[in-house]
Design an enzyme around this catalytic site. Sequence first.
Site, mmCIF file in Angstrom:
data_model
loop_
_atom_site.group_PDB
_atom_site.id
_atom_site.type_symbol
_atom_site.label_atom_id
_atom_site.label_comp_id
_atom_site.label_asym_id
_atom_site.label_seq_id
_atom_site.Cartn_x
_atom_site.Cartn_y
_atom_site.Cartn_z
ATOM 1 C CG HIS A 82 -2.146 0.834 1.050
ATOM 2 N ND1 HIS A 82 -2.114 2.200 0.973
ATOM 3 C CD2 HIS A 82 -3.442 0.478 0.932
ATOM 4 C CE1 HIS A 82 -3.348 2.660 0.823
ATOM 5 N NE2 HIS A 82 -4.171 1.641 0.787
ATOM 6 N N GLY A 163 3.663 21.505 12.505
ATOM 7 C CA GLY A 163 4.846 20.722 12.840
ATOM 8 C C GLY A 163 6.084 21.096 12.055
ATOM 9 N N PRO A 164 7.167 20.376 12.292
ATOM 10 C CG PRO A 164 8.600 18.610 12.841
ATOM 11 C CD PRO A 164 7.247 19.165 13.158
ATOM 12 C CB ALA A 165 9.348 22.576 7.351
ATOM 13 C CG PHE A 167 13.063 12.784 6.286
ATOM 14 C CD1 PHE A 167 11.819 12.229 6.016
ATOM 15 C CD2 PHE A 167 14.171 11.943 6.336
ATOM 16 C CE1 PHE A 167 11.677 10.859 5.795
ATOM 17 C CE2 PHE A 167 14.043 10.576 6.115
ATOM 18 C CZ PHE A 167 12.790 10.038 5.842
ATOM 19 C CB ILE A 168 10.333 12.827 11.520
ATOM 20 C CG1 ILE A 168 10.009 14.307 11.712
ATOM 21 C CG2 ILE A 168 10.527 12.108 12.847
ATOM 22 C CD1 ILE A 168 11.035 15.075 12.490
ATOM 23 N N PRO A 169 12.886 10.603 10.112
ATOM 24 C CG PRO A 169 15.189 10.346 9.908
ATOM 25 C CD PRO A 169 14.147 11.203 10.567
ATOM 26 N N GLY A 172 8.116 9.836 9.239
ATOM 27 C CA GLY A 172 7.626 10.284 7.931
ATOM 28 C C GLY A 172 6.739 11.496 8.120
#
Length: 540
Positions: A82, A163-165, A167-169, A172
């Site tokens: 998916h 929220g933060p701009a 990438f939060i590995p 996501g």
Amino acid sequence: MKSIVECVPNFSEGRNTKTIEAIADAIRQTKGCRLLDVDPGKSTNRTVYTFVGSPEAVIEGALNSAGVARQKIDMRTHQGEHHRMGAMDVCPFIPVANVTMEECVKISKEFGRRAANELGIPIYLYEESATRKYRKNLPQIREGQYEGIKDRIITKEWKPDFGPAEFIPGWGATVTGARFFLIAYNVNLLSTPNQAHRIALNLREAGRSPDEPGSLAEVKGMGWYVDEYNLAQVTVNLNNYQVTPPHMLFEEVQKEAKKLNVAVTGSEIVGVIPLEAILMAADYYINKENLFVLDEDQKVRLAIERLGLNSVAPFNPKEKIIEYIIAEEKAEPLAGLTVREFIEEVASRSSAPGGGSASAAIAAMGAGLGSMVAKLTLGVRKFEDLDAKMRRIVPPLNHAANALIPMIDADTDAFNDYVAALRLPGNTKEEKELKVEKLQQGLKKAIDIPLTTMKLADAAWDAMIEIAKYGNIASKSDVEVGAKAMETGIWGAYKNVMINMADITDENFKNTTIKLAEEIKIRAENQCEKVLKILENREK
């Protein structure tokens, strides 16, 4: 009825049972939330949760489930069929009862704001909550999936709404918003995934390209193979089932499959479905096959059978149809009594239940007798030539009988509301004004209920006359009693309308209501007499 919002968060985990259950527990343990369905998929590695609650409760439930996912899901190791972009991939809020779409937009924004602040995750708004046209639809936002977020999220065009701009590995990004009730629906095929996808491309609204659109509006879909079922599926989201309902999708898949010499082996609902969509399917097959199916439970069963909803897993209406799941136990303390108990309650030393409840019961019995005679005539060999007539006669009589039953309790409830208003304090000017307002509201309700009883019974007269003309003459006395009972029930309801009218101060309401009530009462007298004369003159 309470305000009810549905929330359907999709999490990128469909294989780890401990994680799936932990997220479910977070929802279950949220006060005011009711978890309706948990639907994990191993191939998709994704689980869809469906829960309902008050506007305040669903925000807390969504936050609690997201908090668990923040701890237990690591997108760096996620793989599945998916499309996805985050641990909590999408979290839509849907109006169910006494809630507007605008209110759900506010709910989604509050969830997004708090999730960003409390969990430190990026949140995008979509559908009715979207703030920018080019990122309203989920595929637009999810383009490139989890792997593409790293480069997109740092651009001005794709800065998150909350929220933060960055990438939060491990997470996501998450998409939230308000939308119409979406039905996740799969049609099963004994085919290859390529054939299933070919069919999906022909049907989904986007088609193959802007130059080759599909044939069905408000449909997103694809084809895939499901290992645990050992079959392929055309898997779709029906974004608006009133435009493209499940049965239409199912029928179109069958047509496309026939061209490819592929077998269709039923279908499945992922999550839950509105009752209206199931009844739409039933009505389609009733008309298509010229069937006579009257009761709701039989219509539901017909839809289940024709769509093959039991093909890969049992379809239990009480667990899959949202109205049945959230319905509270029927609050019919009077209508739920035995006949003996009801009469004893009426005869007790209490002003309620009184004439209004008794009138509703009498009218319901009258319509019920007419329905009984029509059903006893329908399908009988010697009355075979009357089948078409009986098919038209039964529904209005059956509907009136069933619709009048709740009025038995409604009348008593209305009286109790008025009594409660009488007990309000009236010491200060404000208290007096409030009491007068509540008393007027109580009186209008006490009038509206018996007036509704009159309207419901009045709608059955044409069918009662028809059954007098054509029904089995052996049941002559049943129709006579039925007509007289309907007239008596209407007359009794009329008396209840009039007795509560004396203290109404709204002259326009009073004049309009009295005129309508008198018209219905007079028509009942005339129609009852007509029924009796027809029966008197019938020989067979």
